[in-house]
Design a protein around this motif. Structure first.
Motif, PDB file in Angstrom:
ATOM      1  N   ALA A   1       3.921  -3.023  -3.009  1.00 50.75           N
ATOM      2  CA  ALA A   1       3.080  -2.955  -1.724  1.00 50.75           C
ATOM      3  C   ALA A   1       3.566  -3.491  -0.527  1.00 50.75           C
ATOM      4  O   ALA A   1       3.515  -2.659   0.914  1.00 50.75           O
ATOM      5  CB  ALA A   1       1.736  -4.174  -2.426  1.00 50.75           C
ATOM      6  N   SER A   2       4.091  -4.952  -0.954  1.00 47.42           N
ATOM      7  CA  SER A   2       4.003  -5.296   0.023  1.00 47.42           C
ATOM      8  C   SER A   2       5.471  -4.771   1.202  1.00 47.42           C
ATOM      9  O   SER A   2       5.560  -4.562   2.425  1.00 47.42           O
ATOM     10  CB  SER A   2       5.514  -7.088   0.064  1.00 47.42           C
ATOM     11  N   GLY A   3       6.519  -3.759  -0.163  1.00 48.92           N
ATOM     12  CA  GLY A   3       7.682  -3.047   1.287  1.00 48.92           C
ATOM     13  C   GLY A   3       7.104  -1.819   1.560  1.00 48.92           C
ATOM     14  O   GLY A   3       7.422  -1.703   2.449  1.00 48.92           O
ATOM     15  N   VAL A   4       6.020  -0.894   0.919  1.00 43.54           N
ATOM     16  CA  VAL A   4       4.984  -0.154   1.431  1.00 43.54           C
ATOM     17  C   VAL A   4       4.789  -0.512   2.920  1.00 43.54           C
ATOM     18  O   VAL A   4       5.461   0.071   3.868  1.00 43.54           O
ATOM     19  CB  VAL A   4       4.581   0.219   0.789  1.00 43.54           C
ATOM     20  N   VAL A   5       3.770  -1.391   2.639  1.00 42.05           N
ATOM     21  CA  VAL A   5       2.996  -1.909   3.951  1.00 42.05           C
ATOM     22  C   VAL A   5       4.405  -2.159   5.225  1.00 42.05           C
ATOM     23  O   VAL A   5       4.657  -2.042   6.235  1.00 42.05           O
ATOM     24  CB  VAL A   5       2.258  -2.938   3.569  1.00 42.05           C
ATOM     25  N   PHE A   6       5.469  -3.134   5.059  1.00 43.14           N
ATOM     26  CA  PHE A   6       6.006  -3.050   5.819  1.00 43.14           C
ATOM     27  C   PHE A   6       6.877  -2.327   6.474  1.00 43.14           C
ATOM     28  O   PHE A   6       7.110  -2.204   7.632  1.00 43.14           O
ATOM     29  CB  PHE A   6       7.350  -4.424   5.486  1.00 43.14           C
TER      30      PHE A   6
END
Length: 368
Positions: A212-217
């Motif tokens: 999730a953090s990778g996609v948001v980043f």
């Protein structure tokens, strides 16, 4: 008459930013960039791009020293990855230069410090990421409502955008995705570094946060890259460019390289193909679009991208022509005779291409 826009009138912007004389200029620039208010459903979109424009204009890498540092960091993050000893290079992994490579790939020393140490760093970056997203939303809301009660969030966002998202994009994405670096071993998905079950609690939660953090980043980085352009040809910024399409496509290629490095770690043959295609496309985009106003910056970045493309291509050729396998310590092992034969062929390719070009030009002149 005062011109009204989706970011508010000049007078209201000036009063809202009375504590900082530089900020009204940002609002005026944003008004010029996005035009007058469209009304209705356009407000949210205009506010979003107004916030992105503000953050893009307030970066700290406009100075020459910081811009050069950003260029070399970007190059070294990929270059050291391509030359790591886990790929088929005949090197001694104990020499000092490989210790430097190891620390440039900052996610490796962080991960090998231990599971808990990595998780602390990981969740600190996750917190920074979502706080930054909240600041972007707040700036957009302020544009929509012609009200800027505080200025410090924009200053914080300026530092975060310049360092966390722009300059150290690959390093940050590596850390985000490291929790998802798993391989199927004996019917179970095991983490390649921490040796924990990836589908068991609590690691499955960390892996979900990782994705999730990778996609948001990635989404934040793409939006900021889309808004980062300079329409003033006389800009003093070394990295100024009239459009963002080159950087946007290059960012996608860097994302593919990072994903290949972390998530495809047990599949080296697949990795080198992804590296070669991505590095080749980065070089192609820069050579075709020549994105920057400053000519020697285009030459510098084009040369560095050519080096990356060449190293990636050589790594790909070696991976599919030299027989190599993993030893008991997790290090690759090659057959020296075949390696020397292949490197003799590879080392002659530039000379052959050079001679072929000379012959071709000579024949053309002779024909004329």
């Amino acid at each position: 008459m005062e011109r009204q826009s989706s970011f508010g009138s000049t007078s209201s912007a000036g009063s809202a930013f009375s504590k900082s004389p530089a900020t009204p200029k940002i609002v005026k620039d944003a008004e010029k960039e996005h035009g007058p208010e469209s009304g209705g459903g356009q407000n949210l979109l205009v506010a979003l791009f107004g916030a992105l424009y503000t953050l893009a204009k307030e970066k700290i890498n406009d100075t020459a020293g910081v811009a050069m540092f950003a260029i070399w960091v970007d190059f070294l993050m990929i270059f050291t990855l391509l030359l790591m000893y886990e790929y088929p290079w005949k090197v001694n992994p104990d020499i000092w230069i490989y210790k430097v490579f190891y620390y440039i790939q900052i996610h490796l020393p962080i991960a090998y410090k231990g599971y808990m140490f990595y998780l602390v760093i990981f969740y600190i970056l996750v917190a920074i990421l979502f706080i930054s997203v909240a600041i972007c939303v707040w700036v957009g809301w302020c544009f929509m409502n012609d009200s800027f009660p505080f200025l410090w969030p924009i200053k914080v966002a300026r530092v975060v955008v310049s360092l966390f998202v722009s300059m150290f994009y690959i390093a940050s994405l590596n850390i985000f995705l490291m929790a998802s670096a798993c391989d199927k071993q004996g019917g179970h998905w095991k983490h390649i570094v921490f040796d924990v079950d990836c589908l068991a609690l609590p690691h499955v939660i960390h892996a979900a946060f990782s994705i999730a953090s990778g996609v948001v980043f990635l989404t934040v980085a793409l939006l900021l890259a889309l808004a980062d352009h300079e329409l003033e040809p006389m800009s003093k910024s070394l990295l100024a460019a009239p459009h963002s399409m080159c950087e946007l496509r290059s960012l996608l290629c860097k994302t593919v390289i990072t994903v290949a490095d972390i998530l495809f770690k047990p599949q080296p043959h697949t990795q080198v193909i992804m590296y070669t295609i991505s590095c080749g496309l980065i070089f192609y985009y820069h050579a075709r679009m020549v994105p920057h106003y400053v000519p020697w910056i285009n030459v510098l970045r084009g040369g560095l991208n050519l080096v990356l493309a060449w190293v990636a291509l050589m790594g790909c050729i070696l991976s599919y022509t030299v027989h190599w396998e993993w030893d008991d310590h997790g290090h690759p092992h090659w057959h020296d005779d075949q390696y020397r034969h292949m490197m003799t062929i590879v080392s002659t390719l530039p000379d052959l291409c050079h001679r072929s070009m000379i012959d071709l030009v000579g024949n053309c002149i002779h024909t004329e």
